[in-house]
Structure formats: structure tokens, C-alpha cells
Design an enzyme around this catalytic site. Structure first.
Site, PDB file in Angstrom:
ATOM      1  N   TRP A 193      -9.694  14.828   0.791  1.00 43.68           N
ATOM      2  CA  TRP A 193      -9.475  13.393   0.630  1.00 43.68           C
ATOM      3  C   TRP A 193     -10.479  12.688   1.531  1.00 43.68           C
ATOM      4  CZ3 TRP A 193      -7.896   9.918   4.591  1.00 43.68           C
ATOM      5  CH2 TRP A 193      -7.901   8.583   4.155  1.00 43.68           C
ATOM      6  N   GLU A 222      -7.951  14.475  -3.837  1.00 38.38           N
ATOM      7  CA  GLU A 222      -6.924  13.419  -3.753  1.00 38.38           C
ATOM      8  C   GLU A 222      -7.518  12.019  -3.857  1.00 38.38           C
ATOM      9  OE1 GLU A 222      -4.884  13.468   0.003  1.00 38.38           O
ATOM     10  OE2 GLU A 222      -3.400  11.980  -0.615  1.00 38.38           O
ATOM     11  N   LYS A 226      -6.917   7.662  -4.160  1.00 37.45           N
ATOM     12  CA  LYS A 226      -5.962   6.643  -3.759  1.00 37.45           C
ATOM     13  C   LYS A 226      -6.402   5.293  -4.283  1.00 37.45           C
ATOM     14  CE  LYS A 226      -5.515   5.365   0.663  1.00 37.45           C
ATOM     15  NZ  LYS A 226      -5.206   5.645   2.078  1.00 37.45           N
ATOM     16  N   ASP A 235      -0.671  11.948  -4.438  1.00 41.34           N
ATOM     17  CA  ASP A 235       0.069  11.426  -3.282  1.00 41.34           C
ATOM     18  C   ASP A 235       0.918  10.283  -3.812  1.00 41.34           C
ATOM     19  OD1 ASP A 235       0.687   9.616  -1.055  1.00 41.34           O
ATOM     20  OD2 ASP A 235      -0.624  10.885   0.157  1.00 41.34           O
ATOM     21  N   HIS A 262      -0.152   6.678  -3.446  1.00 39.62           N
ATOM     22  CA  HIS A 262      -1.512   6.298  -3.817  1.00 39.62           C
ATOM     23  C   HIS A 262      -1.672   5.688  -5.201  1.00 39.62           C
ATOM     24  CE1 HIS A 262      -3.644   8.939  -0.589  1.00 39.62           C
ATOM     25  NE2 HIS A 262      -2.673   8.194  -0.099  1.00 39.62           N
ATOM     26  N   HIS A 297       1.486  15.272  -2.601  1.00 41.15           N
ATOM     27  CA  HIS A 297       1.742  14.763  -1.261  1.00 41.15           C
ATOM     28  C   HIS A 297       2.944  13.842  -1.407  1.00 41.15           C
ATOM     29  CE1 HIS A 297      -2.374  15.302   0.958  1.00 41.15           C
ATOM     30  NE2 HIS A 297      -1.805  16.439   0.634  1.00 41.15           N
ATOM     31  N   ASP A 338       0.724   1.820   0.781  1.00 39.16           N
ATOM     32  CA  ASP A 338       0.654   3.242   1.119  1.00 39.16           C
ATOM     33  C   ASP A 338       1.050   3.438   2.583  1.00 39.16           C
ATOM     34  OD1 ASP A 338      -0.023   5.940   1.151  1.00 39.16           O
ATOM     35  OD2 ASP A 338      -2.145   5.546   1.499  1.00 39.16           O
ATOM     36  N   ASP A 353       3.235   5.394   4.098  1.00 32.30           N
ATOM     37  CA  ASP A 353       3.585   6.719   4.603  1.00 32.30           C
ATOM     38  C   ASP A 353       4.879   6.746   5.398  1.00 32.30           C
ATOM     39  OD1 ASP A 353       1.437   8.641   3.711  1.00 32.30           O
ATOM     40  OD2 ASP A 353       0.183   7.103   4.604  1.00 32.30           O
ATOM     41  N   ASP A 368       3.485  14.314   2.988  1.00 31.68           N
ATOM     42  CA  ASP A 368       2.446  13.530   3.662  1.00 31.68           C
ATOM     43  C   ASP A 368       2.989  12.170   4.059  1.00 31.68           C
ATOM     44  OD1 ASP A 368       0.173  12.424   4.693  1.00 31.68           O
ATOM     45  OD2 ASP A 368      -0.876  12.191   2.783  1.00 31.68           O
TER      46      ASP A 368
HETATM   47  C1  RNT Z   1      -4.527   9.327   3.061  1.00 33.94           C
HETATM   48  C2  RNT Z   1      -4.181  10.564   2.324  1.00 33.94           C
HETATM   49  C3  RNT Z   1      -4.370  11.842   3.077  1.00 33.94           C
HETATM   50  C4  RNT Z   1      -3.907  11.746   4.515  1.00 33.94           C
HETATM   51  C5  RNT Z   1      -3.922  13.062   5.262  1.00 33.94           C
HETATM   52  C6  RNT Z   1      -3.784  12.855   6.717  1.00 33.94           C
HETATM   53  O1  RNT Z   1      -4.182   8.185   2.402  1.00 33.94           O
HETATM   54  O2  RNT Z   1      -2.874  10.488   1.857  1.00 33.94           O
HETATM   55  O3  RNT Z   1      -3.756  12.873   2.406  1.00 33.94           O
HETATM   56  O4  RNT Z   1      -2.633  11.199   4.611  1.00 33.94           O
HETATM   57  O5  RNT Z   1      -5.038  13.742   4.915  1.00 33.94           O
HETATM   58 ZN    ZN Z   2      -2.015  12.244   0.997  1.00 29.35          ZN
END
Ligand code: RNT
Ligand code: ZN
Length: 418
Positions: A186, A225, A227, A258, A261, A285, A293, A295, A325
């Protein structure tokens, strides 16, 4: 007494599920085989061990400053081991390159070698965990807004070299553990304001990836990955969803979805079946976006449930790899691991307990009301009794009992960190 209650509740649930054609014993066996890939970065807010003292960059942010963050490798390992002891089943560990064992050595990203992860390989084996891996393009003086897609040849080469070396690390991990290590790429590459060069950066990223993936390995697998946007890079993301789907489908690479994302009303669950028709496997993820996003810690919610149901409905448990994640720095970090991992498993168990055969029979017969009614009823079938049994069988705290365990570890260990 407690154990007896769990067993009694399970016996009732077993009968209740049998009535709708679901075998709870088989579900327990299947869940036992599903390994989550635990992200190492929840324990220290994505800091790592490069000792640069720099901030987290690359459009991602860990907000909050709850005390007790892991400050070094030993603390991180202890925290992960503690979290793992409260999560039923056997799981994998997902490392980022910045978590290498560099000691006092100054190892730049384009100098990383498998030996920097020898200690991790050994530790993971002792823990019965297999390793996955990630290249790290953020939080570095050369990160800027563009890495693998940077028109500056020198910077682009630096990140290509980094990612090439990371794949060699993942290959060593895979060899050592007798199971492929899955390496995620990513990169945050993008632009804060409008760009008039969308094509140019994407061409560069495509070219960099082709060079990175030129070496064929047998003990690691690649995933890529996308986003929507990063903070400070709101107007354009080089590695968009379309970009990576095209790349992955044409090159046979796994796509990483993810759950944070995508556009807020977009269903990530709906993507599984389409991707599996064109790409070999899927990496997840699992996260929880709140308005963006963000997290946040994964919880049992409709999005995570639907995602897990789709994996089961697609009969894709062997093709979909489930990683976590998220990074919440505002609450107890070990607790965050446990809540998110257990929530994902609670969604998986509900997915596995779905009376799918009957639902599909209804659908084939055009019985829409019956399908809807059973889907609704299935929501309140006693899945929690099956989950409690899973925890009991795995020797981990049942229900909310793990809260006290996290508190104890906080009192004895993490609260003493300055
Ligand atoms: C970031 C991505 C990625 C990170 C990690 C730390 O938006 O989701 O996967 O969260 O690599
Ligand atoms: Zn991620």
C-alpha cells in the site's frame, strides 16, 4: 457451574440450529481453522522501530494518547502475546517493514534484509503464529506525496528497491514457516489539490509495480491495496480501486480490500464475488471507518457481518485472507486488539451458522417472503451460545470476562510504561 451453563446453552442452540439444517459442531471446526492476520501496528500506533522519532505520515493518523504504548520490540511482542491469549483460535501476525529488528544499526528502507526479521521469524514460530508482511512507504523523509509513482527517478528507485527487498523478506518468512507469507503493498501516493497529470503518475506506478513483481517467488504472495484518499492527499489517489483492480486482474495479483477505503455507502461485501472471478484470492483489512477512513476498532456491525457472510456464501474461506487494520490510540491498545479480533470472529460464526441451504432453496423456488423471513429469524438464533462454546473449547475467557484480564495486564504492565 459456569462451564455447565455454557454446555447447556450450547446443547439447546445445537438443537435449535439443527432444526434449520445447520450443524453447530461442524461450524466450530470450521471457525477453528480460520486464522486472522493480526496487525502488529495496533500496539504502538504505527510507530515501528526505526528510531527516527518522525511523525506518522502518508495520509494516515492514529489519534489519542492513551498511556502504555509499546516502546520497543520486547514490549510489542509481550502485548501481542497477551492479546493473542484472549482471542480464541490460532492466528497470524502481520508485520510492517518498520518493525524490523534493527538494534542500534541505522538501516534505511532501501537496505532492509531478511536478517532484520530473523528474530521475528523465530519468535513467531515459538508463538505458533505465521507471518505476513508489508512494505512501508510512509513516515520517511523520502515519503513526500509520491513514492513508487514519483517522477523523480532517484526517489522512485529508492522505493522500488525498498519494495523489492521487502518481497525477499516475505519469501524468507514463507520458507521458514512452510506457508506463504502474504505481502501487502500500500502506498499513499496522491495529491492534495487537483492534478493535471493523473495518467502520468499511474503509468509510473504501473511500471514500478511491474519491476517490483518481476522476481517470481514460491513462498510469498503479493497483494495490492487501494484507497479513496489520505489526509492531506484528498484530491487524487494514484493507487485507486480501479487502478489496482485492473492491475491485479491483468497480473494475477491479489487485491486487498480495506473496509475503510471505499465511499461510505459502497458495500465492500459485494466486491468479493466479482474479484474472485478475476483474481486468485482476496486479502481483507477489516477496519471500521467512522465518517472517513478513521481506522476505529472493528465491531460487530452490518458491514462486517455482510462481509463475512459473503465469504461463506461464496464458499471462499480458503481464498479470502482476513487481516485486521485499525489503530485506535485513545483506548487500551491490547483491549482494542481483542475487541476487534473477537468481533470479526463473532461475525464469522454468524456467517457460518446461516441456514444457507434452506435460504437458497427458497430463492430457487422464487419464495421471496420465505427467504426474507428466515434471514430475519436467523438474526436472533442463539449464535452467542455457539460462540461461548468456541471460547470455552479454546481456553480463553468467555464473554466479558476478558475485560478483567486486559485490566490486569494494564495494571501490571502497560500502566508502568512512561
Ligand atoms: C492505510 C492502509 C494501510 C495501513 C497499514 C498501516 O490507509 O489501510 O493498510 O493501514 O499499512
Ligand atoms: Zn489497510
Amino acid at each position: 457451574m459456569k462451564e455447565q451453563l455454557i454446555e447447556q446453552a450450547y446443547a439447546i442452540a445445537k438443537e435449535r440450529y439443527a432444526a434449520v439444517g445447520v450443524d453447530t459442531d461442524a461450524v466450530l471446526k470450521t471457525l477453528q481453522r480460520i486464522a486472522l492476520s493480526l496487525h502488529c501496528w495496533q500496539a504502538d500506533d504505527v510507530t515501528g522501530f526505526e528510531n527516527r522519532g518522525g511523525a506518522l505520515t502518508g495520509g494516515i493518523q492514529a489519534t489519542g494518547n492513551y498511556p502504555g504504548r509499546a516502546r520497543n520490540i520486547d514490549e510489542l511482542r509481550a502485548d501481542i502475546a497477551r492479546a493473542k491469549s484472549l482471542i480464541p483460535g490460532s492466528h497470524r501476525l502481520n508485520l510492517h517493514e518498520i518493525y524490523g529488528e534493527f538494534g542500534s544499526e541505522r538501516v534505511d528502507r532501501n537496505q532492509v534484509e531478511p536478517r532484520h526479521f530473523a528474530g521475528w521469524i523465530q519468535w513467531a514460530e515459538e508463538q505458533g503464529m505465521k507471518l505476513d508482511f508489508n512494505s512501508t512507504s510512509f513516515s520517511h523523509p523520502k515519503s513526500g506525496d509520491l513514492t513508487l509513482s514519483n517522477p523523480d527517478r532517484e526517489i522512485r528507485e529508492f522505493w522500488i528497491e525498498h519494495t523489492v527487498r521487502c518481497r525477499a523478506v516475505a519469501e524468507e518468512m514463507g520458507k521458514a514457516q512452510g506457508d506463504p507469507s502474504i505481502m501487502n503493498v500500500w502506498v499513499h501516493d496522491g495529491s492534495k489539490d487537483m492534478t493535471v497529470n493523473r495518467m502520468k503518475y499511474r503509468e509510473l506506478l504501473k511500471d514500478s509495480l511491474d519491476r517490483i513483481f518481476a522476481t517470481k517467488y514460491d513462498h510469498m504472495k503479493d497483494c495490492i491495496e487501494s484507497k479513496v484518499f489520505g489526509i492531506g492527499l484528498e484530491s487524487y489517489t494514484v493507487g485507486s480501486n480501479d487502478f489496482y483492480i485492473g492491475y491485479g486482474a491483468s497480473r494475477g495479483k491479489m487485491i486487498t480490500l480495506d473496509t475503510g477505503h471505499f465511499h461510505p455507502t459502497e458495500s465492500v461485501a459485494d466486491k468479493i464475488s466479482s474479484l474472485l472471478l478475476y483474481t486468485p484470492e482476496v486479502m481483507l483489512h477489516v477496519s471500521r471507518p467512522v465518517r472517513w477512513d478513521s481506522d476505529h476498532v472493528t465491531i460487530v456491525n452490518d458491514e462486517t457481518l455482510e462481509l463475512c457472510k459473503e465469504i461463506v456464501r461464496c464458499d471462499a474461506l480458503d481464498k479470502v485472507h482476513i487481516g485486521l487494520d485499525y489503530f485506535d490510540a485513545s483506548i487500551n491498545r491490547i483491549g482494542a486488539y481483542v475487541v476487534g479480533a473477537r468481533a470479526t470472529q463473532k461475525c464469522l460464526i454468524q456467517a457460518l451458522l446461516e441456514p444457507l441451504a434452506t435460504l437458497r432453496r427458497y430463492e430457487a423456488a422464487g419464495q421471496g417472503f420465505e427467504r426474507l423471513a428466515l434471514l430475519e429469524e436467523a438474526k436472533s438464533l442463539p449464535w452467542n451460545a455457539v460462540w461461548d462454546m468456541f471460547c470455552l473449547k479454546n481456553g480463553v475467557p468467555v464473554g466479558e470476562e476478558f475485560i478483567a484480564e486486559v485490566q490486569r495486564y494494564e495494571k501490571e504492565v502497560t500502566s508502568k510504561r512512561q
